[in-house]
Design an enzyme around this catalytic site. Structure first.
Site, PDB file in Angstrom:
ATOM      1  N   GLU A 287       0.857  -1.187   0.000  1.00  0.00           N
ATOM      2  CA  GLU A 287       0.000   0.000   0.000  1.00  0.00           C
ATOM      3  C   GLU A 287       0.889   1.232   0.000  1.00  0.00           C
ATOM      4  OE1 GLU A 287      -3.086   0.093   2.988  1.00  0.00           O
ATOM      5  OE2 GLU A 287      -2.905   2.255   3.212  1.00  0.00           O
TER       6      GLU A 287
ATOM      7  N   GLU B 154      -2.474  11.346   3.373  1.00  0.00           N
ATOM      8  CA  GLU B 154      -3.514  11.182   4.378  1.00  0.00           C
ATOM      9  C   GLU B 154      -3.470  12.407   5.287  1.00  0.00           C
ATOM     10  OE1 GLU B 154      -4.359   6.839   5.734  1.00  0.00           O
ATOM     11  OE2 GLU B 154      -2.188   7.108   5.726  1.00  0.00           O
TER      12      GLU B 154
END
Length: 287
Positions: free
Chosen positions: A160, A165
């Site tokens: 990932e 974020e």
């Protein structure tokens, strides 16, 4: 839903220990592109209220017990729609119009999550999105990627790459992180980028990007490189990023990392996406 983005509560403290300067200092200078060609572009042009292009994006539905997020991801254009001005708007609302059920009971919020699985994947290149994030406690917008083999090998073996974020209690900071076998969840390898002078990312659009080559991933915000990661950073664990990945955009509400909304969080909140672009890059491998 595909395997979820899994940032546990300890992720904040783990990431805070990693400085951008040390992340860059540990590696050689980032490789430079020689040639590029666009492979994926979405400028979100279209009439106000229209859904995203179904030839490019799959819209996920349901809840996410793994991160203890509070939202239910809806289909169609209910929570993800064009604004008629060249933007995709992902809207999180405090509502439950269809008696959606979540892991904790009756869902309290709706939002949207989009991915390109089965429609677009790429190995290496420049991947970017220009976005304006929402604000408020409990907001968790993200632009990220998962290995296309997740259905065969599972997460975190799929790998990932979190390009961006943001958690609402850090209005001036975003995070970029790698997750893989032996370094997932709170053990992800990453760093944070903080705007100067107390600026908030929700105040304006910013461009979040990676430059991705064999054996390296380099993160930037508005062209400012703040970390580069190579297999040398993984403590002997496997590098699982030299293969096809697909893109994901979502706006989560609550969860282990951001915490839940509180009395100071106003709704609706919006993640506004100006564009998503992917180009190939003939990048030299790291020294």
């Amino acid at each position: 839903m595909t395997s979820p983005r899994r940032m546990l509560a300890a992720a904040l403290s783990a990431l805070a220990l990693v400085s951008a300067s040390s992340a860059l200092a540990s590696g050689a200078p980032a490789p430079g592109p020689r040639t590029t060609a666009a492979t994926f572009t979405d400028d979100f042009d279209g009439p106000a209220g229209a859904a995203v292009d179904g030839a490019k994006w799959h819209i996920e539905t349901g809840d996410n017990v793994n991160n203890h997020e509070r939202q239910y991801y809806t289909a169609g254009n209910n929570n993800a729609a064009l604004d008629g001005q060249g933007h995709l708007v992902i809207t999180a609302r405090r509502e439950n119009p269809n008696n959606y059920q979540c892991w904790y009971g009756t869902c309290e919020y709706t939002s949207a999550r989009l991915n390109t699985s089965g429609k677009f994947t790429q190995t290496f290149g420049h991947v970017e999105a220009r976005m304006k994030v929402p604000r408020g406690q409990g907001m968790w917008p993200a632009f990220w990627m998962l290995g296309d083999d997740i259905g065969q090998v599972g997460w975190p073996n799929s790998g990932e790459i979190d390009i961006m974020e943001n958690v609402g209690f850090e209005p001036s900071t975003v995070h970029g992180t790698l997750h893989g076998p032996g370094y997932s969840g709170s053990g992800g390898i990453g760093a944070a980028y903080t705007l100067p002078g107390g600026q908030a990312f929700a105040d304006d659009f910013h461009t979040f990007a990676i430059d991705w080559a064999p054996g390296s991933v380099t993160w930037s915000v508005d062209g400012n490189v703040y970390q580069r990661r190579t297999p040398a950073d993984l403590g002997g664990n496997s590098w699982v990023f030299d293969k096809p990945f697909f893109l994901i955009l979502n706006l989560a509400v609550g969860g282990y990392w951001p915490g839940d909304p509180d009395g100071g969080t106003s709704f609706p909140q919006q993640l506004v996406v100006d564009h998503v672009r992917v180009t190939t890059s003939d990048l030299r491998p790291p020294a």
